[in-house]
Design a protein around this motif. Structure first.
Motif, PDB file in Angstrom:
ATOM      1  N   LYS A 161      -0.462   3.077 -15.926  1.00  0.00           N
ATOM      2  CA  LYS A 161      -1.036   3.588 -14.685  1.00  0.00           C
ATOM      3  C   LYS A 161      -0.665   2.728 -13.485  1.00  0.00           C
ATOM      4  O   LYS A 161      -0.500   3.226 -12.364  1.00  0.00           O
ATOM      5  CB  LYS A 161      -2.556   3.681 -14.815  1.00  0.00           C
ATOM      6  CG  LYS A 161      -3.018   4.827 -15.685  1.00  0.00           C
ATOM      7  CD  LYS A 161      -4.521   5.002 -15.608  1.00  0.00           C
ATOM      8  CE  LYS A 161      -4.967   6.228 -16.393  1.00  0.00           C
ATOM      9  NZ  LYS A 161      -6.422   6.439 -16.274  1.00  0.00           N
ATOM     10  N   PHE A 162      -0.519   1.456 -13.745  1.00  0.00           N
ATOM     11  CA  PHE A 162      -0.111   0.560 -12.666  1.00  0.00           C
ATOM     12  C   PHE A 162       1.293   0.921 -12.164  1.00  0.00           C
ATOM     13  O   PHE A 162       1.537   1.001 -10.955  1.00  0.00           O
ATOM     14  CB  PHE A 162      -0.158  -0.896 -13.153  1.00  0.00           C
ATOM     15  CG  PHE A 162       0.365  -1.891 -12.153  1.00  0.00           C
ATOM     16  CD1 PHE A 162      -0.362  -2.194 -11.003  1.00  0.00           C
ATOM     17  CD2 PHE A 162       1.595  -2.508 -12.348  1.00  0.00           C
ATOM     18  CE1 PHE A 162       0.131  -3.114 -10.083  1.00  0.00           C
ATOM     19  CE2 PHE A 162       2.081  -3.410 -11.429  1.00  0.00           C
ATOM     20  CZ  PHE A 162       1.352  -3.729 -10.291  1.00  0.00           C
ATOM     21  N   MET A 166       2.209   2.251  -8.408  1.00  0.00           N
ATOM     22  CA  MET A 166       3.192   1.554  -7.581  1.00  0.00           C
ATOM     23  C   MET A 166       4.492   2.358  -7.453  1.00  0.00           C
ATOM     24  O   MET A 166       5.428   1.901  -6.802  1.00  0.00           O
ATOM     25  CB  MET A 166       3.494   0.177  -8.193  1.00  0.00           C
ATOM     26  CG  MET A 166       2.266  -0.717  -8.333  1.00  0.00           C
ATOM     27  SD  MET A 166       1.426  -1.067  -6.777  1.00  0.00           S
ATOM     28  CE  MET A 166       2.689  -2.051  -5.940  1.00  0.00           C
ATOM     29  N   ARG A 167       4.551   3.511  -8.084  1.00  0.00           N
ATOM     30  CA  ARG A 167       5.727   4.394  -8.040  1.00  0.00           C
ATOM     31  C   ARG A 167       6.986   3.704  -8.554  1.00  0.00           C
ATOM     32  O   ARG A 167       8.072   3.855  -7.998  1.00  0.00           O
ATOM     33  CB  ARG A 167       5.944   4.911  -6.620  1.00  0.00           C
ATOM     34  CG  ARG A 167       4.798   5.774  -6.112  1.00  0.00           C
ATOM     35  CD  ARG A 167       5.072   6.285  -4.727  1.00  0.00           C
ATOM     36  NE  ARG A 167       3.951   7.100  -4.253  1.00  0.00           N
ATOM     37  CZ  ARG A 167       3.901   7.669  -3.041  1.00  0.00           C
ATOM     38  NH1 ARG A 167       4.925   7.507  -2.181  1.00  0.00           N
ATOM     39  NH2 ARG A 167       2.862   8.383  -2.680  1.00  0.00           N
ATOM     40  N   ILE A 168       6.807   3.003  -9.641  1.00  0.00           N
ATOM     41  CA  ILE A 168       7.948   2.347 -10.292  1.00  0.00           C
ATOM     42  C   ILE A 168       8.314   3.206 -11.500  1.00  0.00           C
ATOM     43  O   ILE A 168       7.645   3.177 -12.528  1.00  0.00           O
ATOM     44  CB  ILE A 168       7.583   0.915 -10.727  1.00  0.00           C
ATOM     45  CG1 ILE A 168       7.163   0.100  -9.496  1.00  0.00           C
ATOM     46  CG2 ILE A 168       8.754   0.258 -11.441  1.00  0.00           C
ATOM     47  CD1 ILE A 168       6.636  -1.260  -9.838  1.00  0.00           C
ATOM     48  N   THR A 169       9.380   3.967 -11.376  1.00  0.00           N
ATOM     49  CA  THR A 169       9.751   4.935 -12.407  1.00  0.00           C
ATOM     50  C   THR A 169      10.937   4.499 -13.251  1.00  0.00           C
ATOM     51  O   THR A 169      11.078   4.950 -14.394  1.00  0.00           O
ATOM     52  CB  THR A 169      10.076   6.289 -11.742  1.00  0.00           C
ATOM     53  OG1 THR A 169      11.123   6.094 -10.788  1.00  0.00           O
ATOM     54  CG2 THR A 169       8.847   6.850 -11.032  1.00  0.00           C
ATOM     55  N   GLU A 175      10.485  -2.967 -16.933  1.00  0.00           N
ATOM     56  CA  GLU A 175      10.639  -4.099 -17.852  1.00  0.00           C
ATOM     57  C   GLU A 175      10.617  -5.429 -17.091  1.00  0.00           C
ATOM     58  O   GLU A 175       9.999  -6.414 -17.531  1.00  0.00           O
ATOM     59  CB  GLU A 175      11.943  -3.956 -18.632  1.00  0.00           C
ATOM     60  CG  GLU A 175      11.931  -2.800 -19.631  1.00  0.00           C
ATOM     61  CD  GLU A 175      13.275  -2.649 -20.320  1.00  0.00           C
ATOM     62  OE1 GLU A 175      14.239  -3.318 -19.894  1.00  0.00           O
ATOM     63  OE2 GLU A 175      13.362  -1.850 -21.291  1.00  0.00           O
ATOM     64  N   LYS A 176      11.280  -5.449 -15.945  1.00  0.00           N
ATOM     65  CA  LYS A 176      11.337  -6.669 -15.137  1.00  0.00           C
ATOM     66  C   LYS A 176       9.950  -7.054 -14.622  1.00  0.00           C
ATOM     67  O   LYS A 176       9.535  -8.217 -14.696  1.00  0.00           O
ATOM     68  CB  LYS A 176      12.300  -6.457 -13.970  1.00  0.00           C
ATOM     69  CG  LYS A 176      12.565  -7.706 -13.150  1.00  0.00           C
ATOM     70  CD  LYS A 176      13.602  -7.409 -12.073  1.00  0.00           C
ATOM     71  CE  LYS A 176      13.888  -8.656 -11.235  1.00  0.00           C
ATOM     72  NZ  LYS A 176      14.880  -8.399 -10.171  1.00  0.00           N
ATOM     73  N   LEU A 177       9.208  -6.042 -14.128  1.00  0.00           N
ATOM     74  CA  LEU A 177       7.876  -6.318 -13.597  1.00  0.00           C
ATOM     75  C   LEU A 177       6.914  -6.710 -14.713  1.00  0.00           C
ATOM     76  O   LEU A 177       6.049  -7.580 -14.519  1.00  0.00           O
ATOM     77  CB  LEU A 177       7.358  -5.086 -12.856  1.00  0.00           C
ATOM     78  CG  LEU A 177       5.976  -5.223 -12.204  1.00  0.00           C
ATOM     79  CD1 LEU A 177       5.940  -6.421 -11.231  1.00  0.00           C
ATOM     80  CD2 LEU A 177       5.591  -3.947 -11.475  1.00  0.00           C
TER      81      LEU A 177
END
Length: 212
Positions: A161-162, A166-169, A175-177
């Motif tokens: 959900k995070f 944050m709209r990281i698709t 993986e980096k985050l």
């Protein structure tokens, strides 16, 4: 006054076969009684004694005719009598079979109706069980995916959900985050917690230092 006669005696008295006597009993022409496991014909003795002269004359005429008949005619007459007796017996048998078949059909219909009712009840019960299981599964999913709150008013959401918030698709960015989040969690960052073996993110915290 009643008189009881055995079927064989009655047949001999009237000059007919025993099969014809049993056929008459089945059709209700003759009255019979079962006494100690044996069948007897009920004969009205008074009526028998008052047999009309016309019947006697007819009987004598038939006897005379039979005595004067040729062997072929006698054989033909015997065949006719046997035919009539056989037809009478067959009619009685067919009637009994029809009655039995009707009873069997009614019994089968009843059994089929019972099976239909049982199948309907089982199907209804099965549907209710499925609905209950589905409801339980949905409840578990909601609890697993819902947001967690702690005593310090922090609200926790899953990593998935995070990323969505944050709209990281892209997979590489995720993986980096995730590696960064895991690293800061090991350093004791209170914005990240591990609850029930899964990483949770405080939705009210700022993550600009990680998301660049």
């Amino acid at each position: 006054m009643e008189k009881l006669m055995k079927p064989a005696e009655y047949a001999k008295e009237l000059g007919i076969s025993r099969q014809a006597v049993y056929a008459k009993i089945k059709r209700g022409v003759l009255t019979a009684k079962d006494i100690e496991g044996k069948l007897y014909i009920v004969v009205d003795a008074d009526i028998k004694q008052k047999k009309s002269s016309q019947d006697i004359f007819q009987h004598n005429r038939e006897v005379k005719k039979a005595s004067n008949a040729s062997p072929k005619e006698k054989e033909y007459e015997a065949l006719l009598v046997a035919k009539d007796e056989t037809i009478a017996v067959l009619k009685g048998t067919v009637k009994d079979l029809k009655k039995s078949n009707k009873q069997i059909s009614m019994t089968l219909r009843g059994e089929i109706d019972l099976l239909k009712e049982a199948f309907h009840e089982m199907r209804t019960l099965y549907v209710h069980q499925l609905e209950h299981q589905n409801a339980s599964t949905k409840t578990i999913d909601i609890v697993t995916e819902e947001e967690y709150e702690t005593s310090d008013s922090k609200q926790w959401i899953s990593i998935k959900k995070f990323f969505k918030k944050m709209r990281i698709t892209k997979l590489k960015q995720q993986e980096k985050l995730f590696k960064r989040l895991k690293k800061v969690w090991k350093s004791g960052d209170s914005r990240i917690q591990k609850i029930n073996g899964k990483f949770k993110i405080d939705i009210h915290s700022n993550y600009e230092d990680m998301v660049k």
